[in-house]
Design a protein around this motif. Structure first.
Motif, PDB file in Angstrom:
ATOM      1  N   ALA A  72       0.828  -1.216   0.000  1.00 43.58           N
ATOM      2  CA  ALA A  72       0.000   0.000   0.000  1.00 43.58           C
ATOM      3  C   ALA A  72       0.861   1.263   0.000  1.00 43.58           C
ATOM      4  N   ASP A  73       2.012   1.225   0.667  1.00 41.64           N
ATOM      5  CA  ASP A  73       2.882   2.406   0.677  1.00 41.64           C
ATOM      6  C   ASP A  73       3.410   2.723  -0.712  1.00 41.64           C
ATOM      7  N   LEU A  74       3.748   1.702  -1.490  1.00 39.19           N
ATOM      8  CA  LEU A  74       4.224   1.903  -2.859  1.00 39.19           C
ATOM      9  C   LEU A  74       3.095   2.459  -3.734  1.00 39.19           C
ATOM     10  N   VAL A  75       1.911   1.893  -3.604  1.00 42.43           N
ATOM     11  CA  VAL A  75       0.757   2.383  -4.362  1.00 42.43           C
ATOM     12  C   VAL A  75       0.507   3.851  -4.038  1.00 42.43           C
ATOM     13  N   ASN A  76       0.582   4.202  -2.765  1.00 43.56           N
ATOM     14  CA  ASN A  76       0.398   5.605  -2.367  1.00 43.56           C
ATOM     15  C   ASN A  76       1.477   6.511  -2.951  1.00 43.56           C
ATOM     16  N   GLU A  77       2.708   6.019  -3.010  1.00 46.99           N
ATOM     17  CA  GLU A  77       3.791   6.798  -3.628  1.00 46.99           C
ATOM     18  C   GLU A  77       3.482   7.069  -5.095  1.00 46.99           C
ATOM     19  N   TYR A  78       3.015   6.045  -5.799  1.00 44.70           N
ATOM     20  CA  TYR A  78       2.651   6.217  -7.208  1.00 44.70           C
ATOM     21  C   TYR A  78       1.549   7.264  -7.353  1.00 44.70           C
ATOM     22  N   LEU A  79       0.529   7.152  -6.515  1.00 43.53           N
ATOM     23  CA  LEU A  79      -0.605   8.072  -6.609  1.00 43.53           C
ATOM     24  C   LEU A  79      -0.201   9.501  -6.266  1.00 43.53           C
ATOM     25  N   GLU A  80       0.667   9.671  -5.285  1.00 43.39           N
ATOM     26  CA  GLU A  80       1.127  11.006  -4.901  1.00 43.39           C
ATOM     27  C   GLU A  80       1.995  11.637  -5.988  1.00 43.39           C
ATOM     28  N   ALA A  81       2.755  10.817  -6.702  1.00 44.43           N
ATOM     29  CA  ALA A  81       3.641  11.321  -7.748  1.00 44.43           C
ATOM     30  C   ALA A  81       2.917  11.566  -9.069  1.00 44.43           C
ATOM     31  N   LEU A 113      -3.631   6.603 -13.439  1.00 37.36           N
ATOM     32  CA  LEU A 113      -3.407   5.492 -12.518  1.00 37.36           C
ATOM     33  C   LEU A 113      -4.656   5.217 -11.701  1.00 37.36           C
ATOM     34  N   ASP A 114      -5.078   3.966 -11.738  1.00 36.87           N
ATOM     35  CA  ASP A 114      -6.250   3.536 -10.975  1.00 36.87           C
ATOM     36  C   ASP A 114      -5.908   2.152 -10.430  1.00 36.87           C
ATOM     37  N   PHE A 115      -5.768   2.072  -9.124  1.00 38.72           N
ATOM     38  CA  PHE A 115      -5.403   0.803  -8.507  1.00 38.72           C
ATOM     39  C   PHE A 115      -6.623   0.064  -7.979  1.00 38.72           C
ATOM     40  N   SER A 116      -7.748   0.189  -8.674  1.00 31.88           N
ATOM     41  CA  SER A 116      -8.952  -0.556  -8.309  1.00 31.88           C
ATOM     42  C   SER A 116      -8.758  -2.027  -8.657  1.00 31.88           C
ATOM     43  N   TYR A 117      -9.336  -2.870  -7.845  1.00 24.28           N
ATOM     44  CA  TYR A 117      -9.278  -4.319  -8.070  1.00 24.28           C
ATOM     45  C   TYR A 117     -10.540  -4.736  -8.812  1.00 24.28           C
ATOM     46  N   PRO A 118     -10.485  -5.617  -9.786  1.00 25.94           N
ATOM     47  CA  PRO A 118      -9.295  -6.230 -10.393  1.00 25.94           C
ATOM     48  C   PRO A 118      -8.643  -5.273 -11.387  1.00 25.94           C
ATOM     49  N   GLY A 119      -7.359  -5.471 -11.563  1.00 26.86           N
ATOM     50  CA  GLY A 119      -6.635  -4.621 -12.489  1.00 26.86           C
ATOM     51  C   GLY A 119      -5.203  -5.071 -12.679  1.00 26.86           C
TER      52      GLY A 119
END
Length: 135
Positions: free
Chosen positions: A60-69, A77-83
């Motif tokens: 989750a921390d990596l996903v948050n880094e991607y979203l913040e950047a 970027l959409d990290f909804s499941y499934p994907g």
């Protein structure tokens, strides 16, 4: 058998292990079975593609880094499941969520495979039979 999720460092190393890496989203210890089968067939048919899992809970921390950047106006970027997340040469390019809303599992599976093929022809054309991406 429970498999330990990749650490952030292991995951980032895995994204650079092939020219095209698809990270199948995993939520609550599960990947989506239709998407997983489609990705397995795709990677078996194309040696330039590697499929790994992105555990959305453990990383989750990596996903948050991607979203913040991410550029707030691009919305790519959409990290909804499934994907799936698409990486080229170790760089996150975009994410993809297939549309699955048919009553038939067989038809949904075919639909997912077709959507995935179009997605990859557009965003990784060098590895999927085209020299340039269509607009």
């Amino acid at each position: 058998m429970e498999v330990n999720p990749l650490t952030k460092e292991e995951f980032l190393q895995a994204t650079a292990a092939a020219p095209v890496v698809l990270a199948n989203f995993k939520r609550d210890g599960q990947t989506h079975p239709l998407l997983t089968r489609a990705l397995q067939r795709l990677s078996a048919a194309n040696t330039n593609v590697k499929v790994i899992e992105l555990d959305l809970d453990a990383l989750a921390d990596l996903v948050n880094e991607y979203l913040e950047a991410m550029d707030p106006f691009s919305g790519t970027l959409d990290f909804s499941y499934p994907g799936v997340a698409l990486y080229r040469d170790g760089r996150l390019i975009t994410t993809f969520q297939p549309w699955m809303n048919l009553d038939s599992e067989r038809l949904n599976e075919r639909l997912v495979e077709e959507q995935l093929a179009v997605f990859l022809r557009k965003l990784a054309p060098t590895y999927f039979g085209q020299e340039t991406a269509e607009a």
